[in-house]
Structure formats: structure tokens, C-alpha cells
Motif scaffolding. Structure first.
Motif, PDB file in Angstrom:
ATOM      1  N   LEU A   1     -18.947   4.652  55.057  1.00  0.00           N
ATOM      2  CA  LEU A   1     -19.922   4.490  53.971  1.00  0.00           C
ATOM      3  C   LEU A   1     -21.325   4.532  54.540  1.00  0.00           C
ATOM      4  O   LEU A   1     -21.632   3.878  55.544  1.00  0.00           O
ATOM      5  N   ASP A   2     -22.186   5.318  53.896  1.00  0.00           N
ATOM      6  CA  ASP A   2     -23.603   5.340  54.243  1.00  0.00           C
ATOM      7  C   ASP A   2     -24.257   4.077  53.704  1.00  0.00           C
ATOM      8  O   ASP A   2     -24.146   3.794  52.500  1.00  0.00           O
ATOM      9  N   ILE A   3     -24.966   3.346  54.567  1.00  0.00           N
ATOM     10  CA  ILE A   3     -25.601   2.108  54.131  1.00  0.00           C
ATOM     11  C   ILE A   3     -27.031   2.036  54.636  1.00  0.00           C
ATOM     12  O   ILE A   3     -27.436   2.771  55.549  1.00  0.00           O
ATOM     13  N   SER A   4     -27.791   1.134  54.030  1.00  0.00           N
ATOM     14  CA  SER A   4     -29.151   0.829  54.463  1.00  0.00           C
ATOM     15  C   SER A   4     -29.260  -0.682  54.604  1.00  0.00           C
ATOM     16  O   SER A   4     -28.856  -1.423  53.700  1.00  0.00           O
ATOM     17  N   CYS A   5     -29.801  -1.150  55.737  1.00  0.00           N
ATOM     18  CA  CYS A   5     -29.932  -2.586  55.965  1.00  0.00           C
ATOM     19  C   CYS A   5     -30.871  -2.837  57.141  1.00  0.00           C
ATOM     20  O   CYS A   5     -31.227  -1.913  57.886  1.00  0.00           O
ATOM     21  N   LEU A   6     -31.257  -4.083  57.317  1.00  0.00           N
ATOM     22  CA  LEU A   6     -32.012  -4.479  58.498  1.00  0.00           C
ATOM     23  C   LEU A   6     -31.064  -4.572  59.694  1.00  0.00           C
ATOM     24  O   LEU A   6     -29.860  -4.804  59.509  1.00  0.00           O
ATOM     25  N   PRO A   7     -31.576  -4.404  60.905  1.00  0.00           N
ATOM     26  CA  PRO A   7     -30.704  -4.455  62.086  1.00  0.00           C
ATOM     27  C   PRO A   7     -29.867  -5.724  62.170  1.00  0.00           C
ATOM     28  O   PRO A   7     -28.701  -5.668  62.587  1.00  0.00           O
ATOM     29  N   GLY A   8     -30.432  -6.855  61.773  1.00  0.00           N
ATOM     30  CA  GLY A   8     -29.683  -8.103  61.845  1.00  0.00           C
ATOM     31  C   GLY A   8     -28.531  -8.190  60.872  1.00  0.00           C
ATOM     32  O   GLY A   8     -27.636  -9.030  61.035  1.00  0.00           O
ATOM     33  N   ASP A   9     -28.526  -7.337  59.836  1.00  0.00           N
ATOM     34  CA  ASP A   9     -27.463  -7.359  58.816  1.00  0.00           C
ATOM     35  C   ASP A   9     -26.448  -6.240  59.007  1.00  0.00           C
ATOM     36  O   ASP A   9     -25.523  -6.107  58.200  1.00  0.00           O
ATOM     37  N   LEU A  10     -26.611  -5.438  60.047  1.00  0.00           N
ATOM     38  CA  LEU A  10     -25.723  -4.286  60.236  1.00  0.00           C
ATOM     39  C   LEU A  10     -24.316  -4.743  60.598  1.00  0.00           C
ATOM     40  O   LEU A  10     -24.106  -5.377  61.628  1.00  0.00           O
ATOM     41  N   PRO A  11     -23.319  -4.422  59.759  1.00  0.00           N
ATOM     42  CA  PRO A  11     -21.933  -4.801  60.093  1.00  0.00           C
ATOM     43  C   PRO A  11     -21.288  -3.757  60.996  1.00  0.00           C
ATOM     44  O   PRO A  11     -21.630  -2.572  60.948  1.00  0.00           O
ATOM     45  N   GLU A  12     -20.345  -4.200  61.817  1.00  0.00           N
ATOM     46  CA  GLU A  12     -19.613  -3.260  62.663  1.00  0.00           C
ATOM     47  C   GLU A  12     -18.716  -2.380  61.810  1.00  0.00           C
ATOM     48  O   GLU A  12     -18.524  -1.201  62.090  1.00  0.00           O
ATOM     49  N   PHE A  13     -18.154  -2.951  60.737  1.00  0.00           N
ATOM     50  CA  PHE A  13     -17.341  -2.220  59.768  1.00  0.00           C
ATOM     51  C   PHE A  13     -17.328  -3.027  58.476  1.00  0.00           C
ATOM     52  O   PHE A  13     -17.747  -4.184  58.446  1.00  0.00           O
ATOM     53  N   ILE A  14     -16.850  -2.405  57.403  1.00  0.00           N
ATOM     54  CA  ILE A  14     -16.720  -3.076  56.105  1.00  0.00           C
ATOM     55  C   ILE A  14     -15.235  -3.144  55.771  1.00  0.00           C
ATOM     56  O   ILE A  14     -14.555  -2.120  55.715  1.00  0.00           O
ATOM     57  N   GLU A  15     -14.737  -4.360  55.562  1.00  0.00           N
ATOM     58  CA  GLU A  15     -13.320  -4.572  55.276  1.00  0.00           C
ATOM     59  C   GLU A  15     -13.095  -4.616  53.766  1.00  0.00           C
ATOM     60  O   GLU A  15     -13.832  -5.279  53.042  1.00  0.00           O
ATOM     61  N   ILE A  16     -12.059  -3.909  53.308  1.00  0.00           N
ATOM     62  CA  ILE A  16     -11.748  -3.828  51.878  1.00  0.00           C
ATOM     63  C   ILE A  16     -10.315  -4.276  51.654  1.00  0.00           C
ATOM     64  O   ILE A  16      -9.378  -3.707  52.214  1.00  0.00           O
TER      65      ILE A  16
ATOM     66  N   PRO B   1     -21.340  -6.626  52.412  1.00  0.00           N
ATOM     67  CA  PRO B   1     -21.943  -7.755  53.138  1.00  0.00           C
ATOM     68  C   PRO B   1     -23.378  -8.011  52.695  1.00  0.00           C
ATOM     69  O   PRO B   1     -24.049  -7.125  52.152  1.00  0.00           O
ATOM     70  N   LYS B   2     -23.855  -9.207  52.942  1.00  0.00           N
ATOM     71  CA  LYS B   2     -25.205  -9.602  52.556  1.00  0.00           C
ATOM     72  C   LYS B   2     -26.248  -8.699  53.219  1.00  0.00           C
ATOM     73  O   LYS B   2     -26.172  -8.405  54.415  1.00  0.00           O
ATOM     74  N   GLY B   3     -27.207  -8.259  52.415  1.00  0.00           N
ATOM     75  CA  GLY B   3     -28.291  -7.434  52.936  1.00  0.00           C
ATOM     76  C   GLY B   3     -27.972  -5.966  53.062  1.00  0.00           C
ATOM     77  O   GLY B   3     -28.836  -5.174  53.459  1.00  0.00           O
ATOM     78  N   VAL B   4     -26.754  -5.562  52.713  1.00  0.00           N
ATOM     79  CA  VAL B   4     -26.325  -4.171  52.863  1.00  0.00           C
ATOM     80  C   VAL B   4     -26.368  -3.466  51.510  1.00  0.00           C
ATOM     81  O   VAL B   4     -25.817  -3.963  50.523  1.00  0.00           O
ATOM     82  N   LYS B   5     -27.025  -2.302  51.473  1.00  0.00           N
ATOM     83  CA  LYS B   5     -27.089  -1.501  50.257  1.00  0.00           C
ATOM     84  C   LYS B   5     -26.455  -0.133  50.519  1.00  0.00           C
ATOM     85  O   LYS B   5     -26.703   0.470  51.564  1.00  0.00           O
ATOM     86  N   PRO B   6     -25.659   0.363  49.579  1.00  0.00           N
ATOM     87  CA  PRO B   6     -25.036   1.688  49.785  1.00  0.00           C
ATOM     88  C   PRO B   6     -26.038   2.813  49.555  1.00  0.00           C
ATOM     89  O   PRO B   6     -26.963   2.691  48.742  1.00  0.00           O
ATOM     90  N   VAL B   7     -25.849   3.895  50.253  1.00  0.00           N
ATOM     91  CA  VAL B   7     -26.632   5.118  50.057  1.00  0.00           C
ATOM     92  C   VAL B   7     -25.647   6.168  49.569  1.00  0.00           C
ATOM     93  O   VAL B   7     -24.792   6.632  50.324  1.00  0.00           O
ATOM     94  N   THR B   8     -25.748   6.520  48.271  1.00  0.00           N
ATOM     95  CA  THR B   8     -24.704   7.343  47.650  1.00  0.00           C
ATOM     96  C   THR B   8     -25.100   8.798  47.439  1.00  0.00           C
ATOM     97  O   THR B   8     -24.311   9.579  46.924  1.00  0.00           O
ATOM     98  N   HIS B   9     -26.311   9.172  47.796  1.00  0.00           N
ATOM     99  CA  HIS B   9     -26.743  10.572  47.714  1.00  0.00           C
ATOM    100  C   HIS B   9     -26.547  11.160  46.310  1.00  0.00           C
ATOM    101  O   HIS B   9     -25.981  12.247  46.146  1.00  0.00           O
TER     102      HIS B   9
END
Length: 235
Positions: free
Chosen positions: A130-145, A164-172
């Protein structure tokens, strides 16, 4: 993850070729407040690091000239047929600047869902990252579903996922793309189609049988017409 890089003074095609012949990989570090910096890395150590998912999707600690800095892997160039890394690009990380990254999606508990346990459906992941946008401190290693709530015929969209907190999707341009779909097995679909066909066959056969029976029934003979010119009686 941590890795070691060394400052590189030589540049150009010939210098890079000679560097690769000695077991090194040329690279560059750019972005942030500093100028682009040429670096070199041990090829074998880099090759093994690239096999790890975290090396591609997390903030890395790069040790260069005795100092540690935060970077992201941005590009890797491989040899077209040899097991060799030709070049790597890293981007410096600013703690106050939002990142645009692709993060892996990890699915779990699909086998515990009603779709799989009761209806024997197939779970089809449409997206693996998934394409995401976030601050470096909020970057997850992966997203679990968690897929334990899936049911037959269900489709899981991006809006159904808790990010995760602070993470926004980039959906193009796609506001709510499909992430996972539940697919009925081909054998079951064929069985349902065969059952439907069997049910339709008798209904279709009945009119045909009536028509066939009607064709075999002899038609009623029409009464003989009276001769308009009957012979006159003799006197």
C-alpha cells in the motif's frame, strides 16, 4: 536496520565498473539539507540485506565516516542476468517531513473465517502493498490485516481497514480500492451451474414433448364434400 557505507571519490562508468570488480557497489545519498554524496557498499552484505523485507520499507541507520544517519532505500538497479547489484539510491530522512512509501500488507487469520472454514472459498489478495504518506516516526514496517471476519461473496475495501496512527493512504485517484476479495471455488461454481442446468432441462423438455406427441396424433378426416353435379335420376 543498520548498514555501513563508505565515501566514494571516483565517479563515472569506468570507475564504477572497477569498483564492482572489487566486490563493491556504488551508490548515492541525497535529500535533506545536505548535498548529494557518493558512497560505496560491500556487495555481499548489501545483497543479503536486500533479501529482507524491512530493508525496503523501514528507516535505515547508515553509518558513514563514523557518523550515523537516517535514510530510506529509494532505488536498486540489478544486472540484467547476473546476481549483482549495479547501483543503489538512498534518501536522507527529515523527522519533520512526511514520507511517501510503499508498505507491505500482511494478511492473517484467513483460514479462521467463515468464508474458508464453512464455505471453502478462496481468499484473493488484490493488493500486496500500500502506498502511504506519514512522518518518519509513524512509518510502519508493514500493515497487518485480520481476515477472520470474511464471509462468502465478501469484498474488503481500503476504507474497511484500520491503518496505523498517523498513516494516510495514497490511492492515486481511486478513493476506495479493493484490497481482498472472496472467490467461490471453480468446482463449486461448476456444480451450481450444472444443478441450474438440470432444473432448466425438464422445463424445456416438456413443451418439446408436447409438440412431438401432437405431431404423432393423426389429424381428423374432413367430411367428404357433396358432389354438386350428382347424376340426375332416370324417369
Amino acid at each position: 536496520m543498520k548498514f555501513v557505507a563508505f565515501e566514494r571519490s571516483m565517479q563515472g562508468t569506468g570507475a564504477s565498473r572497477r569498483l564492482r570488480n572489487t566486490g563493491k557497489t556504488p551508490g548515492i545519498v541525497y535529500g535533506g539539507a545536505g548535498e548529494p554524496q557518493l558512497v560505496e557498499l560491500d556487495h555481499n552484505a548489501l545483497w543479503h540485506a536486500l533479501k529482507k523485507e524491512a530493508f525496503h520499507s523501514t528507516i535505515l541507520d547508515m553509518e558513514l565516516n563514523g557518523q550515523s544517519g537516517k535514510v530510506l532505500l529509494r532505488d536498486v538497479q540489478y544486472h540484467p542476468y547476473k546476481p549483482q547489484v549495479i547501483h543503489v539510491d538512498f534518501q536522507r530522512v527529515d523527522a519533520n517531513t512526511r514520507l511517501h512509501m510503499k508498505v507491505p500488507l500482511h494478511y492473517k487469520n484467513a483460514e479462521e473465517s467463515d468464508a474458508v472454514k464453512l464455505d471453502h472459498c478462496l481468499v484473493n489478495p488484490v493488493m500486496n502493498e500500500l502506498d502511504i504518506s506519514c512522518l518518519p516516526g509513524d512509518l510502519p514496517e508493514f500493515i497487518e490485516i485480520d481476515l477472520s471476519a470474511l464471509k462468502k461473496g465478501m469484498v474488503l475495501h481500503l476504507n474497511d481497514i484500520q491503518l496505523p496512527k498517523g498513516v494516510k493512504p495514497v490511492t492515486h485517484g481511486k478513493p476506495n480500492p479493493v484490497v481482498v476479495s472472496v472467490v467461490t471455488p471453480a468446482a463449486e461454481e461448476s456444480a451450481e451451474a450444472a444443478t441450474a442446468a438440470e432444473g432448466a432441462a425438464p422445463a424445456a423438455a416438456a413443451p418439446a414433448a408436447d409438440a412431438k406427441a401432437a405431431a404423432k396424433t393423426p389429424a381428423a378426416k374432413a367430411p367428404a364434400a357433396k358432389d354438386a353435379k350428382a347424376p340426375a335420376k332416370k324417369k
